[in-house]
Design a protein around this motif. Sequence first.
Motif, mmCIF file in Angstrom:
data_model
loop_
_atom_site.group_PDB
_atom_site.id
_atom_site.type_symbol
_atom_site.label_atom_id
_atom_site.label_comp_id
_atom_site.label_asym_id
_atom_site.label_seq_id
_atom_site.Cartn_x
_atom_site.Cartn_y
_atom_site.Cartn_z
ATOM 1 N N GLY A 25 7.185 69.222 38.159
ATOM 2 C CA GLY A 25 7.794 68.314 39.130
ATOM 3 C C GLY A 25 7.332 66.883 38.939
ATOM 4 N N PHE A 26 6.032 66.703 38.669
ATOM 5 C CA PHE A 26 5.515 65.351 38.453
ATOM 6 C C PHE A 26 6.019 64.747 37.145
ATOM 7 C CE2 PHE A 26 2.011 66.277 41.592
ATOM 8 C CZ PHE A 26 2.456 65.353 42.521
ATOM 9 N N ILE A 27 6.231 65.565 36.125
ATOM 10 C CA ILE A 27 6.807 65.062 34.868
ATOM 11 C C ILE A 27 8.224 64.548 35.123
ATOM 12 C CG2 ILE A 27 7.683 65.759 32.604
ATOM 13 C CD1 ILE A 27 5.214 67.592 32.381
ATOM 14 N N LEU A 28 9.025 65.336 35.839
ATOM 15 C CA LEU A 28 10.384 64.903 36.155
ATOM 16 C C LEU A 28 10.383 63.678 37.067
ATOM 17 C CD1 LEU A 28 12.113 68.352 36.703
ATOM 18 C CD2 LEU A 28 12.440 66.792 34.784
ATOM 19 N N LEU A 29 9.467 63.655 38.018
ATOM 20 C CA LEU A 29 9.335 62.504 38.912
ATOM 21 C C LEU A 29 8.965 61.253 38.120
ATOM 22 C CD1 LEU A 29 9.434 61.963 42.006
ATOM 23 C CD2 LEU A 29 6.971 62.296 42.011
ATOM 24 N N TYR A 30 8.021 61.394 37.191
ATOM 25 C CA TYR A 30 7.610 60.274 36.344
ATOM 26 C C TYR A 30 8.768 59.776 35.489
ATOM 27 C CZ TYR A 30 5.531 57.791 32.434
ATOM 28 O OH TYR A 30 5.259 56.861 31.479
ATOM 29 N N LYS A 31 9.511 60.717 34.891
ATOM 30 C CA LYS A 31 10.662 60.328 34.076
ATOM 31 C C LYS A 31 11.712 59.631 34.924
ATOM 32 C CE LYS A 31 10.087 61.500 29.809
ATOM 33 N NZ LYS A 31 10.152 60.467 28.767
ATOM 34 N N GLY A 32 11.941 60.106 36.139
ATOM 35 C CA GLY A 32 12.886 59.452 37.035
ATOM 36 C C GLY A 32 12.470 58.032 37.356
ATOM 37 N N ILE A 33 11.192 57.823 37.646
ATOM 38 C CA ILE A 33 10.682 56.476 37.929
ATOM 39 C C ILE A 33 10.809 55.600 36.685
ATOM 40 C CG2 ILE A 33 8.589 55.158 38.454
ATOM 41 C CD1 ILE A 33 7.775 57.534 40.292
ATOM 42 N N LEU A 34 10.485 56.156 35.519
ATOM 43 C CA LEU A 34 10.597 55.421 34.262
ATOM 44 C C LEU A 34 12.048 55.020 33.999
ATOM 45 C CD1 LEU A 34 8.972 54.593 31.656
ATOM 46 C CD2 LEU A 34 9.837 56.713 30.677
ATOM 47 N N PHE A 35 12.976 55.929 34.225
ATOM 48 C CA PHE A 35 14.384 55.624 33.996
ATOM 49 C C PHE A 35 14.927 54.611 35.001
ATOM 50 C CE2 PHE A 35 15.006 60.045 31.961
ATOM 51 C CZ PHE A 35 14.622 59.553 30.727
ATOM 52 N N ILE A 36 14.480 54.678 36.240
ATOM 53 C CA ILE A 36 14.939 53.708 37.243
ATOM 54 C C ILE A 36 14.391 52.322 36.936
ATOM 55 C CG2 ILE A 36 14.715 53.037 39.681
ATOM 56 C CD1 ILE A 36 14.980 56.026 40.350
ATOM 57 N N SER A 37 13.134 52.266 36.515
ATOM 58 C CA SER A 37 12.540 50.965 36.221
ATOM 59 C C SER A 37 13.045 50.357 34.914
ATOM 60 C CB SER A 37 11.016 51.073 36.188
ATOM 61 O OG SER A 37 10.614 51.880 35.108
ATOM 62 N N ASN A 38 13.566 51.191 33.996
ATOM 63 C CA ASN A 38 14.053 50.693 32.713
ATOM 64 C C ASN A 38 15.397 51.355 32.412
ATOM 65 O OD1 ASN A 38 14.341 49.539 30.219
ATOM 66 N ND2 ASN A 38 12.464 50.390 29.360
ATOM 67 N N THR A 39 16.430 50.893 33.086
ATOM 68 C CA THR A 39 17.744 51.508 32.917
ATOM 69 C C THR A 39 18.330 51.249 31.534
ATOM 70 O OG1 THR A 39 18.794 49.587 33.926
ATOM 71 C CG2 THR A 39 18.319 51.456 35.360
ATOM 72 N N ILE A 40 17.924 50.174 30.894
ATOM 73 C CA ILE A 40 18.422 49.879 29.547
ATOM 74 C C ILE A 40 17.963 50.954 28.565
ATOM 75 C CG2 ILE A 40 18.329 48.222 27.638
ATOM 76 C CD1 ILE A 40 18.130 46.034 29.818
ATOM 77 N N LEU A 41 16.735 51.421 28.712
ATOM 78 C CA LEU A 41 16.227 52.509 27.871
ATOM 79 C C LEU A 41 17.068 53.770 28.057
ATOM 80 C CD1 LEU A 41 13.974 53.918 26.100
ATOM 81 C CD2 LEU A 41 12.881 54.428 28.287
ATOM 82 N N LEU A 42 17.356 54.103 29.294
ATOM 83 C CA LEU A 42 18.149 55.301 29.574
ATOM 84 C C LEU A 42 19.578 55.146 29.060
ATOM 85 C CD1 LEU A 42 18.355 58.098 30.793
ATOM 86 C CD2 LEU A 42 18.774 57.038 33.009
ATOM 87 N N GLU A 43 20.148 53.973 29.226
ATOM 88 C CA GLU A 43 21.500 53.744 28.709
ATOM 89 C C GLU A 43 21.531 53.851 27.186
ATOM 90 O OE1 GLU A 43 22.937 50.059 30.315
ATOM 91 O OE2 GLU A 43 22.870 50.817 32.372
ATOM 92 N N THR A 44 20.489 53.386 26.530
ATOM 93 C CA THR A 44 20.390 53.514 25.073
ATOM 94 C C THR A 44 20.295 54.981 24.668
ATOM 95 O OG1 THR A 44 19.232 51.397 24.994
ATOM 96 C CG2 THR A 44 19.091 52.773 23.041
ATOM 97 N N LEU A 45 19.515 55.757 25.406
ATOM 98 C CA LEU A 45 19.403 57.189 25.112
ATOM 99 C C LEU A 45 20.734 57.897 25.314
ATOM 100 C CD1 LEU A 45 15.951 58.015 26.756
ATOM 101 C CD2 LEU A 45 16.472 57.865 24.319
ATOM 102 N N ILE A 46 21.462 57.512 26.354
ATOM 103 C CA ILE A 46 22.761 58.131 26.609
ATOM 104 C C ILE A 46 23.750 57.757 25.503
ATOM 105 C CG2 ILE A 46 24.737 58.144 28.193
ATOM 106 C CD1 ILE A 46 22.698 57.958 30.491
ATOM 107 N N GLU A 47 23.697 56.525 25.030
ATOM 108 C CA GLU A 47 24.578 56.100 23.938
ATOM 109 C C GLU A 47 24.252 56.831 22.634
ATOM 110 O OE1 GLU A 47 24.264 51.868 23.794
ATOM 111 O OE2 GLU A 47 25.552 51.588 25.545
ATOM 112 N N LYS A 48 22.993 57.255 22.467
ATOM 113 C CA LYS A 48 22.584 57.993 21.266
ATOM 114 C C LYS A 48 23.290 59.342 21.132
ATOM 115 C CE LYS A 48 17.879 56.906 19.898
ATOM 116 N NZ LYS A 48 16.529 57.478 19.866
ATOM 117 N N THR A 49 23.770 59.875 22.245
ATOM 118 C CA THR A 49 24.416 61.182 22.177
ATOM 119 C C THR A 49 25.654 61.140 21.291
ATOM 120 O OG1 THR A 49 25.773 60.787 24.151
ATOM 121 C CG2 THR A 49 23.626 61.863 24.471
#
Length: 158
Positions: A25-49
């Motif tokens: 749960g804390f790993i997922l919570l950490y990833k959620g916080i990381l993705f919210i604070s850096n949406t560009i990183l998450l958008e880049t990962l989504i574009e990688k698909t």
Amino acid sequence: MTETNVTEKTHIQPLWITGVRIILGFILLYKGILFISNTILLETLIEKTGVGIFTKNTEVFSFIVAYLSLLCGLFIATGLWTKISSIVQIPILIIAVFWVNMKGISENGFELVLSIITLILLVFFAIKGSGAHSADEYFRTYYKAGAEDGKAKRFFKS
């Protein structure tokens, strides 16, 4: 053995599994916080698909993934709606393992290993549930205690 004893025995898990659930749960919570604070990183990962529907709607999917990771991580850590939260997270992790991390395995092998372990644990908790030390079990036993005379029901009588 009465019916209540049988149902109580089915929810018992070793304490270390509860610890694993909380860490997951804390790993997922950490990833959620990381993705919210850096949406560009998450958008880049989504574009990688490279999947058309994902790459055309990166902002929408990044919002959904970030907040679902945050919410489901909180729920899994506390043991509230663990099965449902795990089932919601499984498709996200399948995409992360097979479309995002497999393509970038030379960049960061740790993320692939972490995603695979997280996916396995999500499947485990989607099947097994939250266990005895969880909010689900607390609310389940609280409801049972309120229905029986002499327990919580006596406390609330005036």
